[in-house]
Design an enzyme around this catalytic site. Structure first.
Site, PDB file in Angstrom:
ATOM      1  N   HIS A 274       6.232   8.818   4.619  1.00 49.39           N
ATOM      2  CA  HIS A 274       6.104  10.164   5.181  1.00 49.39           C
ATOM      3  C   HIS A 274       5.711  11.124   4.059  1.00 49.39           C
ATOM      4  O   HIS A 274       6.078  10.899   2.896  1.00 49.39           O
ATOM      5  CB  HIS A 274       7.435  10.595   5.825  1.00 49.39           C
ATOM      6  CG  HIS A 274       7.270  11.830   6.658  1.00 49.39           C
ATOM      7  ND1 HIS A 274       7.273  13.095   6.103  1.00 49.39           N
ATOM      8  CD2 HIS A 274       7.056  11.990   7.977  1.00 49.39           C
ATOM      9  CE1 HIS A 274       7.069  13.977   7.075  1.00 49.39           C
ATOM     10  NE2 HIS A 274       6.943  13.332   8.220  1.00 49.39           N
TER      11      HIS A 274
ATOM     12  N   GLU B 275      -1.052  12.466   9.462  1.00 47.66           N
ATOM     13  CA  GLU B 275      -0.479  13.819   9.503  1.00 47.66           C
ATOM     14  C   GLU B 275      -1.018  14.653   8.335  1.00 47.66           C
ATOM     15  O   GLU B 275      -0.612  14.419   7.195  1.00 47.66           O
ATOM     16  CB  GLU B 275       1.043  13.775   9.335  1.00 47.66           C
ATOM     17  CG  GLU B 275       1.782  13.012  10.391  1.00 47.66           C
ATOM     18  CD  GLU B 275       3.270  13.362  10.400  1.00 47.66           C
ATOM     19  OE1 GLU B 275       3.802  13.473  11.500  1.00 47.66           O
ATOM     20  OE2 GLU B 275       3.870  13.539   9.329  1.00 47.66           O
TER      21      GLU B 275
HETATM   22  O1  G3P Z   1       7.167  13.345  11.043  1.00 46.04           O
HETATM   23  C1  G3P Z   1       6.677  14.335  11.865  1.00 46.04           C
HETATM   24  C2  G3P Z   1       6.141  15.464  11.146  1.00 46.04           C
HETATM   25  O2  G3P Z   1       5.990  15.447   9.804  1.00 46.04           O
HETATM   26  C3  G3P Z   1       5.462  16.526  11.893  1.00 46.04           C
HETATM   27  O3  G3P Z   1       6.325  17.604  11.802  1.00 46.04           O
HETATM   28  O4  G3P Z   1       7.386  19.635  12.560  1.00 46.04           O
HETATM   29  O5  G3P Z   1       4.894  19.506  12.439  1.00 46.04           O
HETATM   30  O6  G3P Z   1       6.122  18.218  14.201  1.00 46.04           O
HETATM   31  P1  G3P Z   1       6.164  18.806  12.816  1.00 46.04           P
END
Ligand code: G3P
Length: 228
Positions: A96, A144
């Protein structure tokens, strides 16, 4: 493992106060209720300390937030894959953005998880890193863009090309890897947009954990995913 869930909505509770202890269990029960209502798979990744309680209280898949690429023995303070499995996790997020690993360690962590029949969900920050990670054959890759995490600005709308490019490149290297995306997802529309762009689900945190009504948000996500 027989098959991976698609679509998958994976909720990472991170270290939010709203996702710790009793409140983590409460969120897991809400996720289970939304899953039961829609039949869309909703998984949850609580802190290690909540894994066992949650895993024995709900029937949705429970993931660890991280494991270390170690074997049983003398690694004080590290997280052992065998331990999360015994606590009831069926897989783990690794790499992550808030817990990055070196490429060699991502490889070793994926290997350790697979040795134990646990499902690796490897996070990546851009399409190029997704391609390198796909070569390591995780079951899931979750792309992400770090700059959108926690902002409420959805990756599927702000950076759609990151999803399409990742889907295209990963398919060439390893068509068996299932792609999720995450960062800034807060609405059902963000989930549908992600799936239309080639993701098979989402990795989400604050949009659920910090929502006024997490059940309603999860229901919206799952209904949006099931319509496609
Ligand atoms: O692991 C999920 C993440 O990093 C996304 O976070 O708060 O933008 O949904 P968020």
């Amino acid at each position: 493992m027989e098959k991976l869930w698609t679509p998958l909505i994976l909720v990472n509770l991170k270290t939010y106060k709203e996702g710790t202890g009793k409140r983590a269990l409460d969120l897991a029960k809400k996720a289970e209720k939304a899953r039961d209502k829609t039949d869309v798979c909703i998984g949850i990744a609580p802190q290690y300390t909540d894994l066992a309680t949650i895993a024995k209280s709900v029937s949705i898949p429970v993931f660890a937030q991280h494991i270390d690429p170690i074997r049983p023995g003398s690694s004080t303070g590290h997280v052992l894959a065998e331990a999360v499995k015994e606590a009831g996790a069926i897989g783990s997020i690794i790499n992550h953005s808030e817990m990055r690993l070196k490429l060699a360690d991502i490889d070793a962590a994926i290997t350790r998880l697979k040795e134990l029949d646990l499902i690796p969900v490897a996070c990546t920050n851009n399409p190029k890193v997704s391609v390198s990670t796909a070569a390591l054959e995780p079951d899931y890759i979750a792309i992400e863009p770090p700059e959108l995490i926690g902002t409420g600005i959805p990756v599927s709308k702000a950076k759609p090309e990151v999803i399409t490019e990742t889907a295209k490149l990963v398919r060439q290297v390893n068509p068996k890897t299932t792609i999720l995306c995450g960062a800034g997802i807060t609405k059902g529309d963000d989930v549908s947009a992600a799936i239309r762009l080639g993701a098979k689900g989402v990795l989400v945190a604050s949009g659920v954990v910090k929502a006024k009504d997490p059940y309603q948000v999860l229901l919206n996500f799952a209904q949006a995913a099931s319509r496609l």
